[in-house]
Structure formats: C-alpha cells, structure tokens
Design a protein around this motif. Structure first.
Motif, mmCIF file in Angstrom:
data_model
loop_
_atom_site.group_PDB
_atom_site.id
_atom_site.type_symbol
_atom_site.label_atom_id
_atom_site.label_comp_id
_atom_site.label_asym_id
_atom_site.label_seq_id
_atom_site.Cartn_x
_atom_site.Cartn_y
_atom_site.Cartn_z
ATOM 1 N N PRO A 129 0.795 -1.235 0.000
ATOM 2 C CA PRO A 129 0.000 0.000 0.000
ATOM 3 C C PRO A 129 0.824 1.279 0.000
ATOM 4 O O PRO A 129 0.283 2.343 0.306
ATOM 5 C CB PRO A 129 -0.804 -0.129 1.299
ATOM 6 N N ARG A 151 -0.588 4.092 -2.161
ATOM 7 C CA ARG A 151 -1.849 4.600 -1.596
ATOM 8 C C ARG A 151 -1.579 5.491 -0.393
ATOM 9 O O ARG A 151 -2.202 6.551 -0.246
ATOM 10 C CB ARG A 151 -2.727 3.421 -1.192
ATOM 11 N N TYR A 152 -0.646 5.099 0.464
ATOM 12 C CA TYR A 152 -0.315 5.922 1.626
ATOM 13 C C TYR A 152 0.251 7.275 1.202
ATOM 14 O O TYR A 152 -0.064 8.307 1.810
ATOM 15 C CB TYR A 152 0.693 5.199 2.512
ATOM 16 N N ASP A 205 -0.422 8.891 -1.521
ATOM 17 C CA ASP A 205 -1.531 9.688 -2.041
ATOM 18 C C ASP A 205 -2.370 10.260 -0.901
ATOM 19 O O ASP A 205 -2.747 11.439 -0.918
ATOM 20 C CB ASP A 205 -2.389 8.817 -2.959
ATOM 21 N N LEU A 206 -2.658 9.438 0.114
ATOM 22 C CA LEU A 206 -3.423 9.922 1.260
ATOM 23 C C LEU A 206 -2.671 11.008 2.008
ATOM 24 O O LEU A 206 -3.275 11.979 2.486
ATOM 25 C CB LEU A 206 -3.733 8.756 2.204
ATOM 26 N N SER A 216 -9.762 1.121 5.982
ATOM 27 C CA SER A 216 -10.167 2.178 5.050
ATOM 28 C C SER A 216 -9.886 3.541 5.662
ATOM 29 O O SER A 216 -9.962 3.722 6.881
ATOM 30 C CB SER A 216 -11.659 2.056 4.713
ATOM 31 N N ASP A 264 -11.092 8.558 1.940
ATOM 32 C CA ASP A 264 -11.236 7.876 0.650
ATOM 33 C C ASP A 264 -12.419 8.426 -0.139
ATOM 34 O O ASP A 264 -12.314 8.711 -1.334
ATOM 35 C CB ASP A 264 -11.400 6.366 0.862
#
Length: 448
Positions: free
Chosen positions: A18, A21-22, A24-25, A209, A213
């Motif tokens: 991930p 994804r991390y 991006d968050l 989650s 998101d």
C-alpha cells in the motif's frame, strides 16, 4: 511448512503493497495534492503562475473524529493507568487514532524495557505490517522495518508467537532481500506483541479504510471551483477599461540584460504598447475623438453556489456539521442545538470508539502480561473507558451528574468519570479532598 525466509518475504510484500496509496493519502492530508479536473488548455494557460489552492477538508475530517477519541481509563486493573501514562499513551494514543483514521491502519508494539517494565510504542503503517490467520483472524506474524541513515543499513524486527528476530541488510532501501539475522530471543508471551488498530466497519478486507477515501473526489471538485474563482477574480473580477481613438506607441523589445533586441538588419525590434499605464486611475488623451469606457466586472456568485453544493456533499459523506466546514448559516443557538447539529459526527466517533476499543483492550492485556508475567490469553476482565464523544455543556453535565449522585444513583468515582476526569485526576481529587476537608460530606464526595 513456511520457512523464515518465505514468511519474511510475505511480510515485506504486505508492507510495501500500500505504499503508493499511503503517499496519495498523505498528499491529501497535507493539502499538497495536484489540482484535478483542469483541462490541458487551462494547465497550459496557467503555467507556473498559479500557486497551491487546496481547502484542507481531509485534515479537518480526520482531526474532528480524532479529538473525540480520548481514552480516560481502564477497568479491571488498578495499576494499568499508571503504566499507560508512563508510556505516554495518554498523548500518543491520539497519534495512533489519527494515523488509523488517515491510512486505515496503525499499530502498537508492547514489549519490556531493560528493567522488565512494559514498553509500549505507537507505530505507523508505513513501517509495520502483520499477517493474520484467515480462520481465527489472529495475528500470526508481524514485521517492523526502518532505515538507519547513519549506518546506511536497513533494520527489521520480525515478531512471531515464540520468538523475536532482529534482522539487518547492509544497504539502504532494502525491501525483502539481503537481510541477515542479527539476534534472536524467545517470546515468553506466546502471542505476537503487535496490535493492529484497523479503521473499518467490515470484516473482509486486507487493509483498513481511510476516512478521506470518499472525500478525495469531492475535495478535488471543491479545489477546482475555488481555483476557477481565483483565476476569474484575477482576470475579469476587476472591471476592465477600454479606449478608442488613441494611437498606440512603440517601444523597443529588451532582452534579459536590458539591451534592445536587434533584427537581421541590426535595427531594434519594436512592439506596440498601451500608452496609458495599467495602474493609472485617470486616462487622458489629446485626441478629441477618443472614447473611454469600462466593461462589467465578472459575477462570482455562480462559484459561490458551486462551492455550497460541493460542501453539502462533503458534509453528507464526512458527517461534518455546517459550522465545521464554513457554511454560512446561523450558528447553533444553544448547547442542545449544537449537540443536535453534531449528532452524526458523534455517532461516527462512537462507532470508532467501539472499533478501536477492542484493539486497546488487547494492548492493555499485553501490558499486564509483561508486567505480571501472566498469559495474555487468560486476561479478559479489562475494559477501556472513553470520554464522551459528544460536545458537552459543562454546566448541564455537571448539574445532571450532581443530581444523580445526590440521589444515590451514582458512586463518586463514576460521577467524576462522567464529568470527564481521568483515573489519575480522580485519584488526585480524592487525595486533595481528603487532605483539605477530611470530614466534608457535601457535593460530590470521594468515599463512594
């Protein structure tokens, strides 16, 4: 039989999966995400002249929940709160909540220090990963990986139910290869001492989650509307003036050094310019046929309507009340109105208390197991206590608690906890009241 190398590879792959994804968050949480929904023509026209435009709703949605997740004590072990405070968990537990709300997961590692006391650390999902048994959903292995920038090495620790293995790779940025065993010790707890705080309301799923998101596309749309409003304000928000019947003047084109640019015939390149400087408030012309006028300024009301629509969707998805996101409506007129406006946010916070509470109770059992040398699987009487997730009126809450205590329905310690005091604060109050007025029987007493 899974070998140690295969298990380490599985853990490292789960840790790295991930990472994008991390990242991006993190960009959304810090308000550094790129503008979305911009056409290629708009990007070309704006170039590098436009700064960062981001309304940081993602950070607000995370902190609005995290500030309502405050642990005030534990039941079932009188000495547990002292261990909790000694490990700074009264402060760092909030960091674990924010990390889990943002990334979906955070971790807590429980072990013993050099004196045999419980040592508890809050860990990021960027450095820690766990493997769980699909049947029992119990953690069967965990790993923590980090870089030692001074030694130019990659360090790792693998946690197993029966042993703890220290690993090292003699290179920075190692992922799953190149690790050699440095040390190995037995794990007397019999369980993996790593607890996962997972932010999810579903059973199925490899990762938790994030609270942002669902907000990401809406925040992109909001930032696009705000950017359009700023660009419109810059170009046509200020009334543009026009003039006719005025002859344009010519000025030589200068290079970066201030020298005239020459053409092929060594003649200065000339350009036509407005004879009236842009900053002048008065326009003068010697030509009696000249005319002046002004175009209408752009109406920005349409952008305001767009922002309101998008903020309405953000409020519905995030449960943030109107006065949190800056919607210009009448503020709640009373404490009851404020509680009603925040009812959905409070309900979501209470759901997160239930989700994270199980993990914190597991952490508490590990603390007791390390401290007393007990089997953590046999410790089942510890329960976490949370502060009220709702916005409270102190006067109303105190009045209600005093009435319940005076009627004999609540003991003193519970009444003080109802008022928001932690276990150590209740102990300090009890001691202070005993010293100041040992025979006092009025008010919320300390003997019950």
């Amino acid at each position: 039989m899974t070998t140690q190398t295969e298990l380490l590879t599985d853990l490292m792959q789960r840790l790295d999966a991930p990472a994008a994804r991390y990242a991006d968050l993190d960009r959304y949480y810090t308000g550094k995400q790129p503008l979305a929904f911009l056409s290629p023509e708009a990007k070309t026209a704006l170039g590098n002249r436009f700064g960062v435009m981001a309304s940081n709703i993602p950070r607000l949605s995370v902190t609005a929940l995290a500030e309502r997740l405050r642990i005030t004590g534990f039941s079932g072990d009188a000495e547990l709160w002292a261990d909790w405070v000694r490990n700074d968990l009264d402060q760092t537990s909030g960091v674990a909540h924010r990390e889990a709300l943002l990334l979906g997961d955070s971790y807590v590692i429980v072990w013993a220090d050099q004196f045999g006391n419980p040592n508890v650390t809050v860990e990021s999902a960027k450095q820690v990963a766990v493997l769980t048994d699909p049947g029992t959903r119990q953690t069967v292995a965990a790993v923590k990986r980090w870089e030692d920038t001074r030694a130019k090495t990659t360090e790792a620790v693998m946690y197993l139910p029966d042993r703890i293995i220290r690993l090292r790779a003699n290179q920075a940025g190692a992922t799953s290869t190149g690790f050699q065993t440095v040390d190995e010790i037995a794990n007397p707890l019999g369980v993996v001492p790593v607890v996962n705080l997972r932010n999810t309301d579903r059973i199925i799923g490899d990762w938790g989650s994030s609270e942002i998101d669902d907000l990401k596309p809406l925040v992109d749309a909001l930032n696009k509307s705000l950017a359009d409003m700023m660009v419109t304000s810059e170009y046509v928000g200020r009334p543009r003036r026009w003039a006719t019947g005025i002859e344009l003047t010519e000025e030589p084109v200068l290079d970066d050094d201030g020298n005239p640019v020459l053409d092929e015939d060594d003649q200065p390149v000339m350009t036509e310019v407005n004879p009236i400087p842009e900053g002048n408030r008065a326009m003068i012309s010697e030509n009696d046929a000249a005319k002046f006028g002004q175009l209408a300024a752009a109406d920005l009301a349409g952008y305001e309507a767009s922002v309101r629509v998008i903020l309405g969707q953000i409020m519905a998805v995030s449960t943030l009340p109107a006065h949190y996101v800056g919607v210009f409506t009448d503020n709640p007129a009373s404490a009851d109105a404020l509680r009603a406006a925040e009812a959905s946010l409070t309900a979501r916070a209470e759901a997160r208390q239930a989700t994270f509470g199980r993990a914190w109770e597991q952490v508490a059992r590990l603390i007791v197991a390390v401290r007393d040398g007990r089997d953590p699987n046999l410790i089942d009487d510890i329960r976490v206590q949370w502060a009220d997730a709702a916005t409270r009126s102190v006067a109303q809450e105190a009045d209600a608690v005093v009435k319940l205590y005076s009627a004999g329905l609540l003991p003193a310690s519970y009444a003080l906890g109802k008022l928001g005091y932690s276990d150590d604060q209740i102990a300090e109050i009890r001691t202070a009241r005993t010293q100041d007025s040992p025979t006092s029987t009025t008010g919320v007493g300390v003997g019950a």
